[in-house]
Design an enzyme around this catalytic site. Structure first.
Site, PDB file in Angstrom:
ATOM      1  N   GLU A   1     -27.750 -32.424  32.003  1.00 15.15           N
ATOM      2  CA  GLU A   1     -28.919 -33.365  31.153  1.00 15.15           C
ATOM      3  C   GLU A   1     -29.570 -34.501  32.094  1.00 15.15           C
ATOM      4  O   GLU A   1     -29.488 -35.707  31.702  1.00 15.15           O
ATOM      5  CB  GLU A   1     -28.630 -33.778  29.675  1.00 15.15           C
ATOM      6  CG  GLU A   1     -28.479 -32.741  28.576  1.00 15.15           C
ATOM      7  CD  GLU A   1     -28.045 -33.110  27.174  1.00 15.15           C
ATOM      8  OE1 GLU A   1     -28.072 -34.168  27.113  1.00 15.15           O
ATOM      9  OE2 GLU A   1     -28.597 -32.240  26.491  1.00 15.15           O
TER      10      GLU A   1
ATOM     11  N   GLU B   1     -27.200 -25.179  25.290  1.00 15.74           N
ATOM     12  CA  GLU B   1     -26.671 -26.073  24.040  1.00 15.74           C
ATOM     13  C   GLU B   1     -27.663 -25.701  22.505  1.00 15.74           C
ATOM     14  O   GLU B   1     -28.736 -26.042  22.812  1.00 15.74           O
ATOM     15  CB  GLU B   1     -26.609 -27.321  24.054  1.00 15.74           C
ATOM     16  CG  GLU B   1     -25.862 -27.804  25.476  1.00 15.74           C
ATOM     17  CD  GLU B   1     -25.563 -29.325  25.596  1.00 15.74           C
ATOM     18  OE1 GLU B   1     -25.845 -30.090  24.843  1.00 15.74           O
ATOM     19  OE2 GLU B   1     -25.073 -29.841  26.460  1.00 15.74           O
TER      20      GLU B   1
END
Ligand SMILES: [Zn+2]
Ligand SMILES: [Zn+2]
Ligand SMILES: [Zn+2]
Lengths: 665, 665, 665
Positions: free
Chosen positions: C142, C314
């Protein structure tokens, strides 16, 4: 009554300059402000001075009959200069240095920077002080913009300690004046004193007030340094600075004392959108014309700072870029704002800017010209105003210079005091209360009654006024006390008047302190309210609600308004009146109308959005409202516009000769 | 039941002191707190001590029969001291040093500052420890005020590493307890550990919780240092500290263990206006009396911190200066607050302050006297209370000292745990949920049922209670677990109970962790809701809505309330009950009434704004509502006031002899 | 179409690993992501490497047939490493260093940190590059999370000066491009240039834009460094990074160029609650399912960044911990989100995380397993999806790998450009306007019409599209200009298109700049509105309101919508259309429907909350609404689910063979 424009020749190829000057002439522009952000063009490197471009530009403007207001470039020192004097940078309240990369990157207290300013202003004044195009100098630009009055660095601390030492002589005198015993805040020497930021909880209000005064005095000194040089090399030219809207962080009256004219930068839409003084419904209703009293309030305020002389240095000509939202003005609004300024005594209205820049921070800020050099909407409104000035000139049988000198003062005075503003804002006691907002709402109410108002300093002469309002004059100096005793007109003092000593203490005899001889009453307790609680008020002078601030008063004076418990709210007799609470706008207007009646000043209730202003024998009528309205003053003949006034419309009337004494005063 | 006042002799010429003492006597005041901000008067320069003024002042007070609570001056160290120990200053979460200029400018972890405190307290205790006027010592003032518990400087980091090393022994133990493997946060030594501020995103909650605990322990140690000196030189005097409202940043139970009495500073209007716990309509309704349960909640909480002994050190006597808005109290409100305190066990209520200071930060904070030394409104309410104490004394056939000792504990206990508060606030999971607010609303519901409540620590004995509520006891220690197993009354555990281990981990068997033997259920999932979503709840015990927090639970226990999907919300049987959600106030009240019924505690639904509290055989009735109400307890006779109670009114009743066992428990 | 999961073996005893692997298999999981936060386990001290645990874990996973996506651990460097390179820490906009204690504690521009990354990634790639379990590598984690793209430290300043020097060659070129003459901001050398933070007022927008571009390029370089190593040691494996929702601070298209697949982290409930893009009623209606277009928008955006290949790295499986409120998903929502992803081209959907951790920052973040290792609700929804994939596989007569490769692109393209986003957000002119929000609402309207949309970069090929929308393409490069001229489909350009040059200046011919040959019009003035003012719009294509942004345009093009003053709002003919304002959602939908009609794309108005997506010959129907709805596409047969779709329901249809050309395109 003349038109001007702000011009940045350094932004454009010099091949454009002649064309620009011709175009200005065609529009009817007579004044041009230049130079105030041009330091890096004048002096790209330390000591390497480039005047040739400015020589040429001034010659072009002069050749086209344009009068130049030349700005000193001290609001934007170049990077090389900042790098040589890093201590000149300001420090914010959180202790962070405020760096280079935009503008106003200096603290007023920096002696190093003042030397650099002394140098550049001297060279510039030597060179252009006698240039035939230069009729005026503007010092720096918008002192205080971007919250730059208070600075919290080492330089500022040094200046503050010196200022305190000068003021108090001994640190014991300071300890006593500040009441430092309160929380063991006593100092042993001036060198122990710190700046009032980053304290654990709020610093002593006396400490804060003195810091504000000190910072304000730094601005005065900074400006005076330039003024002294300009007087020396360019005697006879008007010296001016351009102030801002709703800005109170330094004492404009003090700065104004050293200058010849006051000017300010008028952005009705930006301020409407940005300021919390305005309610949401006002922001919606007046989206494209601005609040009806925004311009007027500041015109009257700054005319007072300018000892009667007022210019508009920057007039919004279209959408700006810096408010949270930036709508387009209504058709006609630029003309409306221009005439509103003239009606309040402006000699000259200068539009900002000539041509929208395609680069930099303000690239979305409109000008009279678009970035592609075509005329934007406002250009034709300026043309129209120029024509209408001629119509008015003809009708009044005066030339434009005579129009410029038409008297503009009123018979009503509102006292606006920067020191009182700081005092009351430091400890507002109710967040719903703010000095500036309260002054503004009183002004609004008087203007809705058609009154022409002067906004005056606490040092101004009171002789010429029939009605005098002190909205909240926190500290009453003995000089002011004496003048109030000598004053013959009707006096209204508002809540918090006389509630503080000069040292920010409660007077021994409580508020209104020294005024209790004139106004025999005592403020026993203060009820500082949230917005949602607005107790009822009623009495001989009407009924309504109080809000924000509510004093409990003991007095023998006749009560004109009381709260529900019978507490006096508005009291007085003969010539002296006291108001202990903020009132809702309607009751405030009613009460002011009664006082005007006592002062034998004619008033009338204007329709929503309509405003009227007189200057000499000219009557101006403005429509800020959403509907067209027919409005005709008695005993006057129409010069410009129509009886029926549309949104953003203006009508100009000339008083009939035999009516000149009877109408409205 | 006695009255007191906070007095600052150093603010006034000593010529006033006798007059002040006489005036206090006339009003009926018996206790005077002095000294706590006077360090710069005591020691204007390092080592130059001035005691003569304090000697004289104590003598004056003693001569007038006034009992003195003497404050150690450590909340306001003078500037010279700070300049000698700059590292004593606290550092805020943003890394900025919090400087001199107001008060509380120190961090609790500073050993240098502790030495200075040791020095000044020792000298002071030696000098006045045996003075006949001195009956009590207050340590420092309002620990934690202005957000001063957590500090993020070098000193604090050193203290934290030491504290962690003491607690964990090895850094591997710490890594395991904190779960540092989670984001590669493992440390190799205690010296690698930083403070949990200025991290990129939130620090490990275990890290944050331990830092809060460490900072709280610094307060305990700081206080203990002073306590030890005072015990040595002034044995037999009551040691006390003054806590604050809605303040949870240190463990008051731990500090209280070292003191004799708990006191707190009661400002019902300031807190109503300031705190987000209150809804807007509450702020409006109770503007001038404060929320009906504000005083009561804290009285019961701090009586628990004081091992049963409670004083009010500062009672609001009029408008204050520090809330966003500062209205005047209703007529009678000061009397109301005073009696509310007595009804909850206060031995003494001391008003803050004697005379409004005309200078410094609190110049707009009212006192019993105005700045001009005339009586403010509250003075006469104090006089009235003093008279009413005598009436009660006569009616009860007890002297005032006996009244002071009347029992005040209830049969209902609410567990309030500072560690749980920190734990749940560190990760609230729904912003609408806050531990303190949830405890307060449970307390409010119980009080609306007329229950007399004790607020107890997680270490308190449970034996005397018929009903025990654990609002959200995050961690259940094995000691508490054992006591809960032994407890014979009715138990209600609320949402989040048992949801964390001591190290801030989720228990292996999920919530309620160790309580699952007592409460055979498992919290399978948590639904943390925004304010706008309040699912319906219904069941045998009523219907309404849940809000903020909603647990999905598997259990075989009987369900008394379920959500719309049939999930258990309130469950239990016999003596043990579990509530998995926050409930709306009405359903919360209904549910608590059912539990009280099971505990055989009589309840009643009081009219809006009415509250009742018993202490010994005295029944106190209070009206915080906006309307007058007639209210008469059964089996009692009126001693003070009327059956009809106006806004801010108080009625005091004495139980009839033969009724004393039957009424309300 | 396959399922995966994120797994943290280092959090659990290795005794659990086999059991975990078996359980994954039972659920139907085929992919496992591991390793991305494990640096402190791999290298607890400098140079002391522990691979044995990872060796063993990979072997266990491989033994159970699980495919591993191995993360480089560079998002969480251990404390010892940070202490060796303190300059690697980022600095926030306020100048504060962002310390260790959570994650992402580095600045991308740190060459010291890049060396450490080079070292660890090289060792790891050497060791596992050819491991049979490893099918893919994830770089870091991320990028940009917790606002970590822009950093304002010394390291960043050095990188910025270098970047500028590379870009401009000479500082005069930079001065000209930035228009630094504007406020005397000219620089003499690149070494004079500072970062654009802590300036007195906003820095030059050109300065800000270049800083954003530079920071974005640091991310690209940081990622490329890892990619190059991984390509060398692990050729043939898919390289991937996991992007985030509503995150625009770096150019994802550029990063994506260096990778094989794009993936993103899908948290529909957290983003609904957190983001200001959503209105309050949307937050309430979609509380438990997320906004109907949240997932879809990002799937289509990131599929574009992934050159057509998309994974979900995710997928939210239950309540999360990081939003202001964290409700539970509706029953079926996890299945809904999974199928929505597959319908937009996802090859693989991986749930985050396998088992809820009982410690650390995310202990309240749900997993497929609870902390006690029992299955949470989502596990059975994953099982159901796994079964349904098999049903679909059977019905389509394709194996799962073939399903993975089903085509997913649409015939409509929405251009999303990170550079345009930065440009317009730097000076939004109206706070109500934001580039991302405007793109999202256009996407929403198209999706409500049942259109399948590709979100493309400004460099993408346009050939395959029938309809192309440029929501607000600030700068039109000459390459894009050429491709637009060559484009044969229907083109709609929205407000602000072509309004800036590459240097952030206004084009000489005003907006739409270079597009004025294609769209013969000129934007003469901009009316940037507050939320409350929404002028009426009407014309041949419908009526409604404009909002936020309103251009005044001169053009000869036919007007399809006009404002009340007759100003063109939507204009164009044949293939080229221009929209000068943001429109209300209904009118926006109507207008897009007209354009789709021109493009011969079938549309339909879907019921509230219903969405349809096609992939190859599969039609997916989703219900995000609060009511069950019966919905049946024509010419298709049901494979999964029912015609009647409940809240959070999914139905999957297969096109009948003879219908495949006729339905919806
Ligand atoms: Zn220097
Ligand atoms: Zn020291
Ligand atoms: Zn290094």
């Amino acid at each position: 009554m003349k038109l001007g424009v702000c011009y940045y020749p350094e932004h454009w190829p010099k091949q454009r300059w002649v064309e620009d000057a011709q175009h200005m002439q065609r529009i009817g522009i007579e004044y041009v402000r230049i130079g105030e952000f041009s330091w890096s063009t004048i002096e790209p490197k330390s000591g390497e001075l480039h005047w040739e471009w400015l020589d040429e530009c001034l010659d072009v403007l002069h050749a086209h009959g344009l009068k130049v207001i030349l700005g000193t470039p001290t609001a934007t020192p170049p990077k090389w200069l900042v790098d040589r004097h890093p201590s000149m940078l300001a420090t914010d309240e959180q202790g962070r240095v405020r760096g280079f990369g935009s503008r106003r990157h200096y603290t007023f207290s920096s002696l190093e920077y003042r030397e650099e300013c002394h140098r550049i202003v001297t060279i510039m004044a030597e060179r252009y002080g006698q240039h035939p195009a230069v009729v005026s100098w503007q010092t720096d630009n918008e002192y205080g913009c971007h919250d730059t009055i208070l600075s919290y660095g080492e330089t500022d601390l040094t200046a503050f300690r010196l200022w305190l030492s000068d003021k108090y002589g001994t640190v014991d005198a300071l300890n006593k004046a500040w009441g430092n015993v309160f929380w063991s805040m006593d100092y042993r020497s001036f060198d122990e004193i710190e700046l009032p930021n980053l304290t654990v909880t709020e610093a002593n209000p006396s400490h804060r007030l003195d810091f504000q005064r000190c910072c304000s005095d730094q601005v005065v000194a900074f400006n005076k340094l330039q003024v002294d040089i300009l007087r020396q090399y360019s005697a006879g030219r008007d010296l001016v600075h351009n102030y801002m809207g709703f800005f109170t962080a330094f004492d404009h009256h003090k700065v104004g004392q050293d200058l010849d004219v006051a000017s300010w930068d008028t952005y009705p839409l930006g301020f409407l959108d940005q300021e919390s003084i305005y309610r949401n419904e006002e922001k919606q209703t007046y989206l494209r014309v601005g609040h009806p009293d925004f311009g007027a309030f500041h015109h009257d305020l700054y005319r007072g700072c300018g000892k009667g002389r007022l210019w508009i240095m920057e007039q919004q000509p279209g959408p700006v870029n810096w408010a949270p939202h930036n709508p387009t003005p209504a058709d006609g609004a630029v003309r409306l704002w221009t005439w509103e300024a003239f009606s309040h005594g402006a000699e000259m209205v200068s539009y900002f800017r000539w041509r929208q820049a395609p680069f930099g921070q303000e690239q979305m800020h409109a000008g009279l010209l678009r970035p592609d050099a075509k005329e934007a909407e406002a250009a034709q409104e300026a043309v129209q105003v120029a024509k209408e000035i001629n119509m008015l000139s003809a009708a009044m049988e005066m030339d434009k210079d005579e129009l410029m000198s038409l008297p503009s003062s009123g018979k009503v005075a509102l006292m606006f005091d920067y020191d009182a503003c700081w005092s009351l804002d430091i400890q507002p006691q109710s967040r719903a209360y703010r000095y500036l907002f309260w002054c503004y709402r009183i002004y609004e109410a008087m203007r809705e009654l058609g009154l022409s108002v002067d906004i005056i300093s606490s040092h101004a002469s009171l002789d010429m006024y029939e009605l005098l309002v002190l909205p909240a004059q926190a500290h009453i100096s003995s000089d002011l006390e004496n003048r109030l005793h000598a004053y013959k007109g009707i006096l209204l003092a508002g809540p918090r008047t006389g509630s503080k000593t000069d040292s920010y203490q409660i007077p021994e005899n409580l508020a209104p302190g020294p005024l209790s001889t004139l106004l025999p009453l005592k403020v026993e307790r203060v009820d500082a309210l949230p917005e949602h609680t607005q107790p009822a008020v009623s009495g001989r002078w009407g009924k309504g609600n109080l809000k924000h601030w509510h004093e409990q008063i003991s007095t023998e004076l006749p009560c004109l308004l009381k709260d529900d418990s019978g507490n006096p709210v508005l009291m007085g007799s003969e010539r002296h009146f006291y108001l202990g609470s903020c009132l809702d706008n309607d009751l405030l207007k009613t009460s002011l109308a009664k006082l005007a009646e006592k002062a034998e000043l004619p008033t009338y209730y204007l329709p929503d959005g309509i405003r009227v202003r007189e200057r000499g024998d000219v009557i101006f009528v403005f429509n800020y409202g959403v509907r067209s309205i027919s409005f005709e003053p008695e005993g006057a003949e129409l010069v410009v516009g129509n009886k029926n006034i549309t949104t953003a419309g203006v009508a100009i009337w000339k008083k009939l000769k035999d009516q000149r004494k009877h109408i409205k005063k």
